[in-house]
Write a protein that holds these residues in place. Structure first.
Motif, mmCIF file in Angstrom:
data_model
loop_
_atom_site.group_PDB
_atom_site.id
_atom_site.type_symbol
_atom_site.label_atom_id
_atom_site.label_comp_id
_atom_site.label_asym_id
_atom_site.label_seq_id
_atom_site.Cartn_x
_atom_site.Cartn_y
_atom_site.Cartn_z
ATOM 1 N N UNK A 5 0.822 -1.212 0.000
ATOM 2 C CA UNK A 5 0.000 0.000 0.000
ATOM 3 C C UNK A 5 0.855 1.259 0.000
ATOM 4 N N UNK A 6 1.967 1.229 0.720
ATOM 5 C CA UNK A 6 2.861 2.389 0.737
ATOM 6 C C UNK A 6 3.515 2.608 -0.628
ATOM 7 N N UNK A 7 3.833 1.526 -1.329
ATOM 8 C CA UNK A 7 4.381 1.649 -2.687
ATOM 9 C C UNK A 7 3.332 2.242 -3.635
ATOM 10 N N UNK A 8 2.094 1.772 -3.517
ATOM 11 C CA UNK A 8 1.003 2.290 -4.347
ATOM 12 C C UNK A 8 0.736 3.755 -4.013
ATOM 13 N N UNK A 9 0.798 4.085 -2.740
ATOM 14 C CA UNK A 9 0.626 5.476 -2.315
ATOM 15 C C UNK A 9 1.701 6.360 -2.953
ATOM 16 N N UNK A 10 2.939 5.894 -2.967
ATOM 17 C CA UNK A 10 4.021 6.642 -3.605
ATOM 18 C C UNK A 10 3.759 6.856 -5.083
ATOM 19 N N UNK A 11 3.257 5.818 -5.759
ATOM 20 C CA UNK A 11 2.907 5.938 -7.173
ATOM 21 C C UNK A 11 1.814 6.980 -7.357
ATOM 22 N N UNK A 12 0.820 6.966 -6.499
ATOM 23 C CA UNK A 12 -0.279 7.932 -6.586
ATOM 24 C C UNK A 12 0.242 9.363 -6.421
ATOM 25 N N UNK A 93 8.139 9.156 -5.964
ATOM 26 C CA UNK A 93 8.900 8.181 -6.742
ATOM 27 C C UNK A 93 9.736 7.298 -5.823
ATOM 28 N N UNK A 94 10.395 7.918 -4.852
ATOM 29 C CA UNK A 94 11.192 7.147 -3.895
ATOM 30 C C UNK A 94 10.334 6.129 -3.152
ATOM 31 N N UNK A 95 9.183 6.559 -2.660
ATOM 32 C CA UNK A 95 8.297 5.652 -1.915
ATOM 33 C C UNK A 95 7.796 4.528 -2.819
ATOM 34 N N UNK A 96 7.490 4.861 -4.054
ATOM 35 C CA UNK A 96 7.044 3.858 -5.010
ATOM 36 C C UNK A 96 8.125 2.785 -5.215
ATOM 37 N N UNK A 97 9.379 3.220 -5.234
ATOM 38 C CA UNK A 97 10.496 2.295 -5.447
ATOM 39 C C UNK A 97 10.954 1.607 -4.165
ATOM 40 N N UNK A 98 10.386 2.006 -3.028
ATOM 41 C CA UNK A 98 10.720 1.340 -1.775
ATOM 42 C C UNK A 98 11.737 2.057 -0.914
ATOM 43 N N UNK A 109 18.401 0.923 6.331
ATOM 44 C CA UNK A 109 17.355 0.667 7.312
ATOM 45 C C UNK A 109 16.343 1.821 7.254
ATOM 46 N N UNK A 110 15.188 1.569 6.609
ATOM 47 C CA UNK A 110 14.184 2.634 6.406
ATOM 48 C C UNK A 110 12.848 2.269 7.049
ATOM 49 N N UNK A 111 11.989 3.271 7.109
ATOM 50 C CA UNK A 111 10.673 3.041 7.689
ATOM 51 C C UNK A 111 9.851 2.060 6.851
ATOM 52 N N UNK A 112 10.138 1.932 5.583
ATOM 53 C CA UNK A 112 9.409 0.972 4.750
ATOM 54 C C UNK A 112 9.835 -0.461 5.026
ATOM 55 N N UNK A 113 11.059 -0.634 5.484
ATOM 56 C CA UNK A 113 11.532 -1.985 5.816
ATOM 57 C C UNK A 113 10.911 -2.484 7.117
ATOM 58 N N UNK A 114 10.462 -1.569 7.953
ATOM 59 C CA UNK A 114 9.929 -1.955 9.265
ATOM 60 C C UNK A 114 8.407 -2.043 9.283
#
Length: 115
Positions: A5-12, A93-98, A109-114
């Motif tokens: 969902x966070x990746x999709x949110x980044x794309x949006x 774009x960064x969030x979309x890519x992870x 070590x990022x918030x998306x990894x946790x």
């Protein structure tokens, strides 16, 4: 599921930014030149991991570029508005890519990894 969902949110966010950039008819050359500019904040890691994390996260949170967008709107400044939109697009774009906000433990070590 949360991570997806966070990746999709980044794309949006990226797509909405591209839409608003295009309806204002701003320069696409400027967009290309500045899209990766926030990544220069990684240079803070040259000093140390604490400074690097602080500077990187400051440049990769939505608060500052949305403030730049509002300044552009309030002052009727096309350049501020364009820069703010490009900056928001970069973060999306960064969030979309992870790529997420960094922790001081390690650059990877990022918030998306946790999530």
């Amino acid at each position: 599921m949360n991570k997806a969902l966070l990746h999709i949110e980044g794309l949006a966010v990226l797509l909405v930014s591209l839409y608003f950039y295009s309806i204002h008819d701003f320069s696409w050359i400027l967009f290309i030149l500045l899209l990766l500019a926030p990544d220069l904040s990684m240079l803070g890691y040259v000093i140390n991991i604490r400074t690097g994390t602080l500077v990187y996260n400051l440049f990769h949170t939505y608060v500052v570029p949305i403030g730049v967008v509002f300044i552009g709107i309030l002052l009727d400044s096309d350049i501020a508005l364009a820069i703010g939109i490009i900056w928001v697009a970069h973060i999306g774009m960064d969030r979309m890519l992870g790529y997420g906000l960094k922790y001081q433990t390690d650059f990877k070590d990022t918030h998306l990894n946790r999530v």
